[in-house]
Design an enzyme around this catalytic site. Sequence first.
Site, short mmCIF file in Angstrom:
data_model
loop_
_atom_site.label_atom_id
_atom_site.label_comp_id
_atom_site.label_asym_id
_atom_site.label_seq_id
_atom_site.Cartn_x
_atom_site.Cartn_y
_atom_site.Cartn_z
N GLU A 174 -11.21 3.23 1.48
CA GLU A 174 -12.22 3.69 2.58
C GLU A 174 -13.36 4.61 2.30
O GLU A 174 -13.52 5.77 2.43
CB GLU A 174 -11.35 3.92 3.54
CG GLU A 174 -10.22 3.20 4.51
CD GLU A 174 -9.62 3.57 5.52
OE1 GLU A 174 -9.39 5.17 5.78
OE2 GLU A 174 -8.95 3.02 5.85
N GLU B 125 -4.67 -2.95 5.94
CA GLU B 125 -3.55 -2.15 6.56
C GLU B 125 -4.29 -2.50 8.30
O GLU B 125 -4.99 -2.33 8.17
CB GLU B 125 -4.76 -0.13 6.32
CG GLU B 125 -4.51 0.09 5.22
CD GLU B 125 -4.77 2.01 5.27
OE1 GLU B 125 -4.76 2.13 5.85
OE2 GLU B 125 -5.08 1.91 3.84
O1 AHR Z 1 -2.34 4.71 5.88
C1 AHR Z 1 -2.09 6.02 6.40
C2 AHR Z 1 -3.44 6.06 6.39
O2 AHR Z 1 -5.09 5.35 7.74
C3 AHR Z 1 -4.19 5.36 4.84
O3 AHR Z 1 -4.21 6.95 3.79
C4 AHR Z 1 -6.05 5.25 5.46
O4 AHR Z 1 -6.62 4.82 3.97
C5 AHR Z 1 -6.32 5.09 6.45
O5 AHR Z 1 -7.10 6.02 6.95
#
Ligand code: AHR
Length: 512
Positions: A173, A292
């Site tokens: 990210e 994610e």
């Molecule tokens: O999963 C929680 C967080 O969400 C992670 O660390 C990040 O990559 C995302 O913003």
Amino acid sequence: MRTAQLTIDPAFAIGPADRRLFGSFVEHMGRCVYGGVYEPGHPTADPLGLRGDVLGLARELGVTVVRYPGGNFVSGYRWEDGVGPAGDRPRRLDLAWKTIETNAFGLDEFMTWAAAAGVEPMMAVNLGTRGVQEACDLLEYANHPGGTRLSDLRRKHGAEQPYGVRLWCLGNELDGPWQVGHKTADEYGRLAAETARAMKLVDPSISLVACGSSNREMPTFASWEATVLEHTYEHVDYISAHTYYDPSDGDRASILASAVDMDNFITDVVATADHVAAKQRHRRRLKISFDEWNVWYQSRLQADLDRRGWVEAPALIEDGFTAVDAVVVGDLLITLLRHADRVGVACQAQLANVIAPIRTRTGGPAWRQSIFHPFALTARYARGTVLRTEPVSPTYETKRYGDVPVLDTVAVHDGESGELAVFAVNRGSADLPVDLDLRGLPGLSAVAHTTLAAGDDPTATNTEAEPDRVTPRELPAPTVDGGRCSVRLPAVSWNLLRFAPAPAQRPGAAGA
Ligand code: AHR
């Protein structure tokens, strides 16, 4: 009440249901590692400190790939802090989650855990505060057989054989201003390309994931992907996507339609990647690593962070998921499967305690959250070729996404066993009759209709005291007559319909 229709035919193949779509994520965040997968002294822990109850649930969940060690955490992480004798490991400030990191758990413990859980490890390198050299060092430590300083260090630490990690994320990210070491698309793209090139010199067998946007709402969404891929296309195998759906505002109609957004998100990322492929004359098409995704009550995060100073493993975003959230998660899995031709990896975030299907109490039991169930059943039964179903469905109006179909479905056909699994979500607040046309797969009978229905008690959650309040239940399997059958999907429900050929009609049976 209007009836929906579904036609399932093996001619409408999308692609194989990649086992890597059933991934998860272990980040050094909150109690995912400490008090989650790792808790020395816990009654179920092994001599290394790996919690046996959590391991057992991870296996039952059917997780195939686990991403590690972050997330935002990785952008300030020094991997070498987490290897070697326990007493020599430094305590550090983790800036991502304002936490003290003890480094008691690191790469070698994770690899031991992954082997015990039977999952493929997926590693992320730090491209926030670090760069090419540290990424190559980590890869050499993990994957080089021996005879060099770092590979011999791994052997000295007890891992004689290389770990052979195939999947690597180039940072996390980095488009997000919250990220330690946040970068512009050009800065990140250049660094990712050079890191990728060097890592593939260390080990050409690896697959690399370039960071896409942190979510589809980012102001730089799509232009970030385009710029990053202009720099990295020839060096990488995947572009990442992340998304979390927030039910905090109580708009149930919209949250139940979250998969509509995920579907459009995937289409947008594919279009952007293919645009770069066309521009640069690449014949090879990239896949998405949706590394994610989940439901997340994000409004609660700041309160968790504000509540404390620098401590070890605080409880962070330990969301209790409702029955409705489980239906949403089941629908997001349907969407990932429907894009099996372009989504090659997917990781639900995270595995334990932190927005997770598995919850624990430190020193106490572990239990399954509501969202555990659709994941486990999908991972178990989505085997074979994903088939397009093209449902004809009534629609309903949502604030966030406009008019959306009430019914969402995907089917997976196992050519070897002849079995068919149909995954279906009824987003509507009334039962939904569905007519299925299975004439393209003659000789099938229904063997089960499993449902997780949220209509009666939408806010029900599983807790330590009531760990099985939200669970799937069996409904009578429908009758298939002349290749057609009718089912009724309960209001606000996720469903799994399983069909199998009669023994004499199984592929390979005499006369079949
Ligand atoms: O999963 C929680 C967080 O969400 C992670 O660390 C990040 O990559 C995302 O913003």
